[in-house]
Design a protein around this motif. Structure first.
Motif, PDB file in Angstrom:
ATOM      1  N   SER A 207      -5.357   1.739  -2.700  1.00 21.41           N
ATOM      2  CA  SER A 207      -6.659   1.058  -2.697  1.00 21.41           C
ATOM      3  C   SER A 207      -6.680   0.088  -1.525  1.00 21.41           C
ATOM      4  O   SER A 207      -6.436  -1.107  -1.692  1.00 21.41           O
ATOM      5  CB  SER A 207      -6.871   0.298  -4.009  1.00 21.41           C
ATOM      6  OG  SER A 207      -6.855   1.173  -5.098  1.00 21.41           O
ATOM      7  N   PRO A 208      -6.963   0.560  -0.314  1.00 16.80           N
ATOM      8  CA  PRO A 208      -6.870  -0.315   0.860  1.00 16.80           C
ATOM      9  C   PRO A 208      -7.972  -1.367   0.956  1.00 16.80           C
ATOM     10  O   PRO A 208      -7.829  -2.340   1.695  1.00 16.80           O
ATOM     11  CB  PRO A 208      -6.929   0.650   2.038  1.00 16.80           C
ATOM     12  CG  PRO A 208      -7.667   1.838   1.518  1.00 16.80           C
ATOM     13  CD  PRO A 208      -7.294   1.938   0.066  1.00 16.80           C
ATOM     14  N   ALA A 209      -9.077  -1.199   0.248  1.00 21.09           N
ATOM     15  CA  ALA A 209     -10.183  -2.172   0.213  1.00 21.09           C
ATOM     16  C   ALA A 209     -10.669  -2.550   1.611  1.00 21.09           C
ATOM     17  O   ALA A 209     -10.794  -3.727   1.945  1.00 21.09           O
ATOM     18  CB  ALA A 209      -9.771  -3.416  -0.574  1.00 21.09           C
ATOM     19  N   THR A 210     -10.948  -1.539   2.428  1.00 18.09           N
ATOM     20  CA  THR A 210     -11.414  -1.777   3.795  1.00 18.09           C
ATOM     21  C   THR A 210     -12.222  -0.590   4.281  1.00 18.09           C
ATOM     22  O   THR A 210     -12.117   0.514   3.738  1.00 18.09           O
ATOM     23  CB  THR A 210     -10.224  -2.027   4.744  1.00 18.09           C
ATOM     24  OG1 THR A 210     -10.723  -2.390   6.029  1.00 18.09           O
ATOM     25  CG2 THR A 210      -9.332  -0.801   4.870  1.00 18.09           C
ATOM     26  N   THR A 211     -13.033  -0.828   5.309  1.00 15.48           N
ATOM     27  CA  THR A 211     -13.683   0.262   6.037  1.00 15.48           C
ATOM     28  C   THR A 211     -13.155   0.311   7.470  1.00 15.48           C
ATOM     29  O   THR A 211     -13.720   0.984   8.320  1.00 15.48           O
ATOM     30  CB  THR A 211     -15.217   0.109   6.041  1.00 15.48           C
ATOM     31  OG1 THR A 211     -15.555  -1.174   6.568  1.00 15.48           O
ATOM     32  CG2 THR A 211     -15.780   0.272   4.635  1.00 15.48           C
ATOM     33  N   SER A 212     -12.063  -0.404   7.719  1.00  9.50           N
ATOM     34  CA  SER A 212     -11.374  -0.334   9.012  1.00  9.50           C
ATOM     35  C   SER A 212     -10.391   0.830   8.988  1.00  9.50           C
ATOM     36  O   SER A 212     -10.015   1.323   7.917  1.00  9.50           O
ATOM     37  CB  SER A 212     -10.596  -1.630   9.269  1.00  9.50           C
ATOM     38  OG  SER A 212     -11.471  -2.729   9.350  1.00  9.50           O
ATOM     39  N   GLN A 213      -9.941   1.251  10.163  1.00 10.59           N
ATOM     40  CA  GLN A 213      -8.964   2.337  10.243  1.00 10.59           C
ATOM     41  C   GLN A 213      -7.690   1.950   9.510  1.00 10.59           C
ATOM     42  O   GLN A 213      -7.181   0.843   9.671  1.00 10.59           O
ATOM     43  CB  GLN A 213      -8.644   2.673  11.694  1.00 10.59           C
ATOM     44  CG  GLN A 213      -7.603   3.786  11.808  1.00 10.59           C
ATOM     45  CD  GLN A 213      -7.341   4.176  13.243  1.00 10.59           C
ATOM     46  OE1 GLN A 213      -8.194   4.780  13.860  1.00 10.59           O
ATOM     47  NE2 GLN A 213      -6.184   3.809  13.757  1.00 10.59           N
ATOM     48  N   VAL A 214      -7.184   2.888   8.709  1.00  9.10           N
ATOM     49  CA  VAL A 214      -5.941   2.703   7.966  1.00  9.10           C
ATOM     50  C   VAL A 214      -4.965   3.768   8.443  1.00  9.10           C
ATOM     51  O   VAL A 214      -5.288   4.958   8.445  1.00  9.10           O
ATOM     52  CB  VAL A 214      -6.167   2.854   6.445  1.00  9.10           C
ATOM     53  CG1 VAL A 214      -4.864   2.632   5.678  1.00  9.10           C
ATOM     54  CG2 VAL A 214      -7.254   1.911   5.962  1.00  9.10           C
ATOM     55  N   THR A 215      -3.778   3.350   8.856  1.00 11.03           N
ATOM     56  CA  THR A 215      -2.740   4.290   9.287  1.00 11.03           C
ATOM     57  C   THR A 215      -1.635   4.303   8.245  1.00 11.03           C
ATOM     58  O   THR A 215      -1.109   3.248   7.875  1.00 11.03           O
ATOM     59  CB  THR A 215      -2.169   3.898  10.659  1.00 11.03           C
ATOM     60  OG1 THR A 215      -3.240   3.912  11.616  1.00 11.03           O
ATOM     61  CG2 THR A 215      -1.077   4.862  11.102  1.00 11.03           C
ATOM     62  N   TYR A 216      -1.301   5.494   7.771  1.00 10.31           N
ATOM     63  CA  TYR A 216      -0.209   5.669   6.812  1.00 10.31           C
ATOM     64  C   TYR A 216       0.989   6.231   7.561  1.00 10.31           C
ATOM     65  O   TYR A 216       0.872   7.193   8.313  1.00 10.31           O
ATOM     66  CB  TYR A 216      -0.639   6.597   5.675  1.00 10.31           C
ATOM     67  CG  TYR A 216      -1.675   5.949   4.790  1.00 10.31           C
ATOM     68  CD1 TYR A 216      -1.285   5.106   3.754  1.00 10.31           C
ATOM     69  CD2 TYR A 216      -3.030   6.150   5.008  1.00 10.31           C
ATOM     70  CE1 TYR A 216      -2.238   4.481   2.955  1.00 10.31           C
ATOM     71  CE2 TYR A 216      -3.985   5.533   4.211  1.00 10.31           C
ATOM     72  CZ  TYR A 216      -3.569   4.700   3.185  1.00 10.31           C
ATOM     73  OH  TYR A 216      -4.503   4.080   2.409  1.00 10.31           O
ATOM     74  N   ASN A 217       2.142   5.595   7.338  1.00  2.00           N
ATOM     75  CA  ASN A 217       3.386   5.972   8.011  1.00  2.00           C
ATOM     76  C   ASN A 217       4.369   6.526   6.993  1.00  2.00           C
ATOM     77  O   ASN A 217       4.679   5.840   6.005  1.00  2.00           O
ATOM     78  CB  ASN A 217       4.011   4.757   8.696  1.00  2.00           C
ATOM     79  CG  ASN A 217       3.058   4.095   9.658  1.00  2.00           C
ATOM     80  OD1 ASN A 217       2.714   4.660  10.670  1.00  2.00           O
ATOM     81  ND2 ASN A 217       2.594   2.907   9.312  1.00  2.00           N
ATOM     82  N   LEU A 218       4.846   7.734   7.226  1.00  2.00           N
ATOM     83  CA  LEU A 218       5.903   8.329   6.421  1.00  2.00           C
ATOM     84  C   LEU A 218       7.217   7.986   7.092  1.00  2.00           C
ATOM     85  O   LEU A 218       7.415   8.303   8.266  1.00  2.00           O
ATOM     86  CB  LEU A 218       5.712   9.848   6.336  1.00  2.00           C
ATOM     87  CG  LEU A 218       6.842  10.652   5.700  1.00  2.00           C
ATOM     88  CD1 LEU A 218       7.063  10.235   4.244  1.00  2.00           C
ATOM     89  CD2 LEU A 218       6.539  12.141   5.806  1.00  2.00           C
ATOM     90  N   GLY A 219       8.114   7.324   6.367  1.00  8.83           N
ATOM     91  CA  GLY A 219       9.387   6.907   6.950  1.00  8.83           C
ATOM     92  C   GLY A 219      10.563   7.380   6.122  1.00  8.83           C
ATOM     93  O   GLY A 219      10.413   7.785   4.961  1.00  8.83           O
TER      94      GLY A 219
END
Length: 169
Positions: free
Chosen positions: A120-132
């Protein structure tokens, strides 16, 4: 986007990485710092949306006849701020936090493992998900490869993927 108030899928982003590359050298008591396997970004249309994150990671070591452990981790970056997400945080039983999945390569081939997380990022900005990934033994770990003996089938390796689905609330 559903117009009757019901939930639905707003958008889907898919990214795949089949590049074989070193993630770095890990030790069994090293820092709790994942090396990035790959990333994918989404810009939610609504700040109330949830993002279903589905990840598949392939990790291995250039060795045979030895099992090397690794864990997969997920983080979210918005506006330059990175946050590790979910996973097992019961670090009284192991070193580290936010373990989404764990596995080990077989004696010769890398292992591909997957997990899902509802964010639930609660934003309309770009969200980047990183798999590590973090390796559990003293060795150089690789994404999308294991033993380098290219003359045999046991060196076959899967790729790594991230699927992002924006889901209306």
């Amino acid at each position: 986007v559903p117009t009757n108030g019901g939930g639905g899928i707003i958008q889907v982003i898919f990214a795949a990485d089949s590049t074989a590359a070193a993630l770095g050298t890990f030790t069994n008591n090293g820092p709790d710092t994942p090396a990035t396997i790959m990333s994918a970004s989404i810009t939610p249309k609504f700040n109330t949306s949830k993002i279903l994150v589905m990840c598949k990671g392939t990790v291995g070591v250039d060795a045979n006849n030895v099992n090397y452990e690794f864990s997969l981790h997920l983080s979210r970056t918005v506006g330059g701020t990175t946050t590790r997400l979910g996973g097992n945080t019961n670090s009284s039983h192991f070193k580290g936090t936010h373990v989404q999945a764990s596995s080990n390569q077989s004696a010769e081939a890398p292992n591909t493992t997957s997990f899902q997380f509802l964010d639930s990022p609660a934003t309309t900005s770009q969200v980047t998900y990183n798999l590590g990934a973090i390796g559990g033994e003293g060795a150089v770990y690789y994404k999308n490869r294991g033993d380098s003996s290219a003359n045999y089938h046991f060196t076959n390796a899967g790729d790594s993927t991230i699927t992002l689905m924006e889901v209306s609330a």
